[in-house]
Every structure is written in structure tokens, then in C-alpha cells.
Scaffold this active site. Structure first.
Site, PDB file in Angstrom:
ATOM      1  N   LEU A  85      -0.075   3.496   2.927  1.00 25.73           N
ATOM      2  CA  LEU A  85      -0.441   2.347   2.111  1.00 25.73           C
ATOM      3  C   LEU A  85       0.780   1.451   1.995  1.00 25.73           C
ATOM      4  CD1 LEU A  85      -2.402   3.947  -0.904  1.00 25.73           C
ATOM      5  CD2 LEU A  85      -3.374   2.816   1.111  1.00 25.73           C
ATOM      6  N   ASP A  86       0.563   0.136   2.022  1.00 23.27           N
ATOM      7  CA  ASP A  86       1.673  -0.789   1.829  1.00 23.27           C
ATOM      8  C   ASP A  86       2.344  -0.541   0.483  1.00 23.27           C
ATOM      9  OD1 ASP A  86       1.166  -2.004   4.238  1.00 23.27           O
ATOM     10  OD2 ASP A  86       0.154  -3.747   3.378  1.00 23.27           O
ATOM     11  N   ARG A  87       3.575  -0.971   0.370  1.00 27.00           N
ATOM     12  CA  ARG A  87       4.323  -0.809  -0.879  1.00 27.00           C
ATOM     13  C   ARG A  87       3.553  -1.381  -2.075  1.00 27.00           C
ATOM     14  NH1 ARG A  87      10.693  -1.859  -1.685  1.00 27.00           N
ATOM     15  NH2 ARG A  87      10.804  -1.547  -3.937  1.00 27.00           N
ATOM     16  N   ASP A  88       2.986  -2.560  -1.914  1.00 26.16           N
ATOM     17  CA  ASP A  88       2.282  -3.220  -3.013  1.00 26.16           C
ATOM     18  C   ASP A  88       0.914  -2.616  -3.304  1.00 26.16           C
ATOM     19  OD1 ASP A  88       4.194  -4.994  -3.790  1.00 26.16           O
ATOM     20  OD2 ASP A  88       3.138  -6.798  -3.136  1.00 26.16           O
ATOM     21  N   THR A  89       0.314  -1.944  -2.333  1.00 24.82           N
ATOM     22  CA  THR A  89      -1.043  -1.433  -2.495  1.00 24.82           C
ATOM     23  C   THR A  89      -1.050  -0.193  -3.390  1.00 24.82           C
ATOM     24  OG1 THR A  89      -1.640  -2.235  -0.300  1.00 24.82           O
ATOM     25  CG2 THR A  89      -3.099  -0.613  -1.289  1.00 24.82           C
TER      26      THR A  89
END
Length: 230
Positions: free
Chosen positions: A54-58
Site C-alpha cells: 500500500l502507498d505510504r498515504d493509503t
């Protein structure tokens, strides 16, 4: 930071990954998921390992395997698309239509000035995302995304190009305004297992979604197709 565990058995953990927590150690320093793996052993000798990314922001559902055999099986399930993943994203605009499918192949580009990003390209890797409009509030739209493929930044690019507006807070494909992070949440994850009940979890709606009027978990639409993986 104490990570919320949404599912646990002898093979798997699903955690509710907070927004802002990267999976790998950042080059500039700072905490990452790697710093929490020891506390997630939960009596096992081995540290669990992330099965997907998962992306850092997700925020939301992240599957961890608790032993090498489980990691191999779960990774194969993702490759075979025997996985159902459902995301919620807040789009910075009013989305036309109620549901549909976005099919835009993606390719990675980079430059010294702007860094890297993904773009739609005919010669890129195929990328398919199914979407459904859930709710509109103050010119923003809550959208359910079900990615059939798992390309980098797939949902973010498909929102921008396929729906005509980027996700709120997205600094790469949008204007980066309206939220402290890109508003994308991995709300539900199901992984089928032979001879065992599926691994399954639903992650609570984050506070930044609720602050914009999207605090209620929408009921998933019924779909006839087989589960798909990101």
C-alpha cells in the site's frame, strides 16, 4: 503507534495500516512498518511479512503472512487474482454516472526535475479498475474502487483520467489540497484459501473521511464476477 489488528490466525494477520506509515524505511529516516514487525509476532518466533503493498498515504487493510509457506501461498493468490480488494477514495469533483470500468494502460516516467509518476500509455501495462459512486457531499464524491490489476498508483491515475478528477489531497495527480494526505482507503480485503475459511477484514472509515461527510461504511454492491486482486 499501536497498529490495529483486524484479522488474526496461524497463517495471516490483516492490520489497519495508518495513513503516513510507509512499508519500507524512508531514505530520509523516520519510522516504517519494519519498526513494528517485532511487536506483530504475537507469540510467533518469525516476524510477519507483507504480502502486498500500500502507498505510504493509503490507509486500511494490509495482509501479512506469518510464515514462509503462507507468504508463498498468499502471494500466489494475488498473482492468480483469487483476492477481492475494495477501496474507498474521495474524488475532488462531482463524478458523472453511477458506475463503470476504467481501462487505461499505465507506464512509468521520470525526470530529474519532477521525479517519477505514472501516465496512461498505449504501450504501458494493462490496468483495469471497476468503480461505483457512493455519495456526493459539497462537490466531492466518495467512490468505491475495485482494481482488477495491481499497477503502481493505478487508482490514483484512473481517478484523474477516467473519472475526470484526482483524489483529494493527491500531490502528484491533483493539486494536493483539501486533505493532509491522498484520501484513499483499503476498506476491505478477502483472500480465499483451499480447505479453510477465507482471510477477511473490513477496516473502519478513517477520521479524515468522516470529517468531509463520508463517515459511514457503504454496503458493498453485489457483483457476479470472480474476486480480483490489485
Amino acid at each position: 503507534m499501536e497498529l490495529e489488528i483486524l484479522f488474526e490466525d496461524g497463517e495471516a494477520l490483516i492490520i489497519n495500516k495508518p495513513a503516513g506509515l510507509p512499508l519500507d524505511q524512508p531514505r530520509a529516516g523516520g519510522r516504517s512498518l519494519e519498526d513494528h514487525l517485532e511487536t506483530l509476532t504475537l507469540g510467533f518466533q518469525r516476524q510477519p511479512a507483507p504480502v502486498h503493498r500500500l502507498d505510504r498515504d493509503t490507509s486500511g487493510c494490509l495482509l501479512l503472512a506469518r510464515n514462509p509457506k503462507a507468504l508463498k501461498r498468499f502471494s500466489a493468490a494475488f498473482e492468480a487474482r483469487a483476492v477481492a480488494k475494495r477501496y474507498l477514495g474521495v474524488v475532488n469533483g462531482v463524478v458523472e454516472g453511477e458506475e463503470g470500468t476504467i481501462g487505461l494502460s499505465l507506464s512509468k516516467i521520470s525526470s530529474a526535475a519532477d521525479g517519477w509518476r505514472m501516465i496512461a500509455a498505449k504501450k504501458g501495462k494493462p490496468a483495469i479498475t471497476h468503480w461505483r459512486k457512493v455519495k456526493e457531499v459539497n462537490g466531492l464524491t466518495l467512490v468505491e474502487f475495485r482494481p482488477e490489476t495491481g499497477r503502481t498508483h493505478q487508482i490514483r491515475v484512473h481517478a484523474q483520467l477516467g473519472l475526470g478528477a484526482a483524489l483529494v489531497g493527491d500531490p502528484i495527480y491533483g493539486d494536493g489540497e483539501g486533505a493532509a494526505r491522498t484520501l484513499l482507503h483499503a476498506v476491505e480485503l478477502t483472500v480465499e484459501r483451499e480447505g479453510k475459511p477465507p482471510v477477511h477484514a473490513i477496516a473502519p472509515i478513517p477520521a479524515d473521511f468522516a470529517a468531509l461527510g463520508f463517515g459511514e461504511e457503504p454496503a458493498p454492491a453485489s457483483h457476479d464476477e470472480e474476486p480480483t486482486g490489485e
